[in-house]
Design an enzyme around this catalytic site. Structure first.
Site, PDB file in Angstrom:
ATOM      1  N   GLY A  46     -52.049  40.231  19.520  1.00 38.54           N
ATOM      2  CA  GLY A  46     -53.109  41.185  19.173  1.00 38.54           C
ATOM      3  C   GLY A  46     -53.400  41.203  17.682  1.00 38.54           C
ATOM      4  CD  GLU A  78     -54.358  54.757  21.726  1.00 36.69           C
ATOM      5  OE1 GLU A  78     -54.234  53.980  22.707  1.00 36.69           O
ATOM      6  OE2 GLU A  78     -53.406  55.056  20.984  1.00 36.69           O
TER       7      GLU A  78
HETATM    8  O1  F6P Z   1     -49.621  49.331  20.860  1.00 42.77           O
HETATM    9  C1  F6P Z   1     -49.624  48.258  20.007  1.00 42.77           C
HETATM   10  C2  F6P Z   1     -50.605  47.223  20.438  1.00 42.77           C
HETATM   11  O2  F6P Z   1     -50.143  46.562  21.552  1.00 42.77           O
HETATM   12  C3  F6P Z   1     -50.919  46.239  19.325  1.00 42.77           C
HETATM   13  O3  F6P Z   1     -49.992  45.249  19.214  1.00 42.77           O
HETATM   14  C4  F6P Z   1     -52.279  45.790  19.716  1.00 42.77           C
HETATM   15  O4  F6P Z   1     -52.939  45.142  18.671  1.00 42.77           O
HETATM   16  C5  F6P Z   1     -52.900  47.103  20.096  1.00 42.77           C
HETATM   17  O5  F6P Z   1     -51.862  47.800  20.749  1.00 42.77           O
HETATM   18  C6  F6P Z   1     -54.105  47.028  20.982  1.00 42.77           C
HETATM   19  O6  F6P Z   1     -53.827  46.380  22.177  1.00 42.77           O
HETATM   20  P1  F6P Z   1     -54.983  45.886  23.117  1.00 42.77           P
HETATM   21  O7  F6P Z   1     -55.785  44.877  22.385  1.00 42.77           O
HETATM   22  O8  F6P Z   1     -54.292  45.303  24.304  1.00 42.77           O
HETATM   23  O9  F6P Z   1     -55.819  47.071  23.493  1.00 42.77           O
END
Ligand code: F6P
Length: 538
Positions: free
Chosen positions: A262, A207
């Site tokens: 995270g 995303e």
């Molecule tokens: O998919 C879950 C997750 O890994 C969460 O734990 C995390 O906060 C989020 O995605 C975003 O991850 P990143 O900061 O690596 O983009």
């Protein structure tokens, strides 16, 4: 290493089961039996008042819950957390978000933490002084934080909660891969005066990377050029090489470390958008508030330890009363994103069914967290909370002093906050309804059962003097530690999130199919849905 103790094998668990079976008192009975109950079950911590008295916890139940904490070696677990043991065992990592806010003590982490904080401060100061200029020499007026999960929910919740502290920069948040959000947020923004923060611990999240690329294209299409990117894009990540590969150079990267989860990262440079919006000194206050609560959590006896008590009450509800969800009801518009922030904090941490020995769990773990601000929820789902077949323990949050002078609004908000909890506790008996009907010469007798409220529904009140950065930091840390304690007692690993992986993994080949690059094998329903969506999209 954390201890691994199946809580159901402890003496206190058995005792709690008996207490739950034999419990034939209402919460109101507990108040009637003990006039000092409110004092006993409420705690003042700095400018926040926690009242746990309206939960169905007798002194005996509390004693057994405290014993459960001891039998599950909670003291050792707290030390393991704070001392940096690798308690996130399935990822082989320490869990040290508390180090990010340990400002009053030098520790082995202080140097790297303060170096990054310095960078955050410099950026926040420059932006607010109008010294960070875009490619056309105009000062930056808007920041767009692109991130998801912990790289979005915490920063967004805090930034909005502290709306009265906003300085000269306007924040925006883009998280969803649905381009609609990106389009709406960018609408009206000027590329000359907009700074993008690409916030991603891994810098691989689909995303965020998709949104970051689209934001870059938007910037290039709206007047910016490649060499201007350094003035308009910064990254917050643990993954330097991926940041550089995206086109952001090292000076524009704010670092954090794998020992920050995270969903526990808003205290790190992931909080850059917060610091830029409310100013660095206010961001520091947020950290100080959390540090205060950390000290309370680490040093207080369990019977006076607010996050420990909240966690134990939650365990009583979840495992012995078998209530399945927990509502978070902030009576404050500024805290409107608190429920969704806590959904990730709690459900991603404690939504687990394998214990710390690798065995399938036979008892309930994390509850379903949900909620909306009051009073909106009152006109939507409170019907179920008051009269439904499910019992929903509720956290009611209220800020005593608002940041506006519309006292009439605040008085009404306050009265609703108090009345809802009183209604949940006391309910309304058949006799009371009969009296009311008689007095009003109202509806016929058949309606009586529908107007009865059983009451005896649990709630916790959290009353905060002012919604300052310090108090907010404290509140968030309270919830973080509550979640930690519950994870320890449920004998699970609270700091990994393997449950989010399968969906991501399966989405990759499906994306290829949707883009007609290959065909795949699926269950019949998914195959048909892929076909149908391709047909509809023709
Ligand atoms: O998919 C879950 C997750 O890994 C969460 O734990 C995390 O906060 C989020 O995605 C975003 O991850 P990143 O900061 O690596 O983009």
């Amino acid at each position: 290493m954390l201890p691994t103790i199946n809580p159901t094998t402890t003496k206190s668990w058995a005792e709690l089961n008996v207490l739950a079976k034999e419990s034939n008192f209402t919460i109101q009975d507990l108040f009637n039996q003990d006039p000092k109950r409110v004092n006993k079950y409420s705690f003042e911590f700095k400018s926040t008042y926690f009242d746990f008295s309206k939960n169905g916890i007798s002194d005996e139940v509390l004693k057994a819950l405290l014993e459960l904490a001891n039998e599950c070696d909670l003291t050792e677990a707290i030390e393991a957390l704070f001392s940096g043991q690798k308690i996130n065992q399935t990822e082989n990592r320490a869990v040290l978000h508390t180090e990010l806010r340990r400002l009053s003590k030098k520790t082995p982490y202080s140097e790297q933490v303060s170096k990054e904080l310095e960078k955050v401060k410099k950026a926040a100061d420059q932006l607010n002084a109008g010294e960070w200029k875009g490619y056309s020499d105009k000062k930056i007026t808007d920041i767009v934080n692109i991130g998801i999960g912990g790289s979005d929910l915490g920063p967004k919740m805090v930034t909005h909660a502290l709306r009265p502290y906003w300085k000269s920069i306007k924040p925006h948040f883009i998280s969803n891969v649905d381009a609609q959000q990106l389009i709406e947020e960018l609408d009206g923004l000027d590329a000359e005066t907009t700074l993008f923060i690409i916030a991603s611990k891994t810098f691989t999240t689909q995303e965020t990377m998709t949104n970051a690329e689209s934001a870059k294209n938007w910037f290039l299409k709206n007047g910016g050029s490649e060499p201007d990117i350094s003035k308009h894009f910064v990254a917050v990540s643990t993954n330097k090489s991926a940041v550089e590969a995206f086109g952001i150079n090292a000076e524009n990267m704010f670092e954090f470390w794998d020992w920050v989860g995270g969903r526990y990262s808003l205290w790190s440079s992931i909080g850059l958008v917060i610091a830029c919006t409310i100013g660095y000194s206010n961001f520091e206050q947020l950290l100080l508030g959390a540090e205060d609560l950390d000290n309370h959590f680490r040093n207080s006896a369990f019977e006076k330890n607010v996050p420990v008590l909240a966690a134990l009450i939650g365990i009583w509800h979840n495992n012995f009363c078998r209530y399945e969800s927990q509502a978070v009801l902030p009576y404050d518009h500024r805290l409107r994103f608190l429920p969704s922030y806590l959904q990730q904090a709690d459900m991603e941490s404690n939504g687990k069914s394998i214990d710390r020995s690798g065995r399938k769990i036979s008892y309930q773990t994390g509850p379903i967290i949900w909620g909306e601000p009051g009073t909106n929820g009152q006109h939507a789902f409170y019907q179920l909370i008051h009269q439904g077949t499910k019992i929903i323990p509720c956290d009611f949050l209220m800020i005593a002093n608002p940041d506006h002078s519309l006292t009439d609004h605040h008085d009404k908000l306050f009265s609703n906050f108090l009345a809802q909890q009183e209604a949940l506790l006391k309910g309304k008996s058949k006799e009371e309804v009969q009296v009311e009907l008689k007095e009003s010469n109202g509806l016929d007798q058949d309606v009586i059962p529908y107007k009865v409220f059983e009451g005896n529904r649990p709630s916790t009140s959290i009353l905060i003097n002012n919604l300052t950065p310090f108090n907010l930091g404290m509140l968030i840390a309270f919830y973080e530690h509550k979640i930690f304690v519950q994870g320890i007692i449920w004998n699970i690993f609270s700091f990994d999130q393997w449950g989010v992986e399968l969906g991501k993994q399966l989405a990759r080949p499906i994306l290829s199919e949707i883009q007609k690059k290959e065909t795949g094998m699926h269950d019949p329903s998914t195959s048909e849905l892929i076909k149908k969506s391709q047909d509809m999209r023709k």
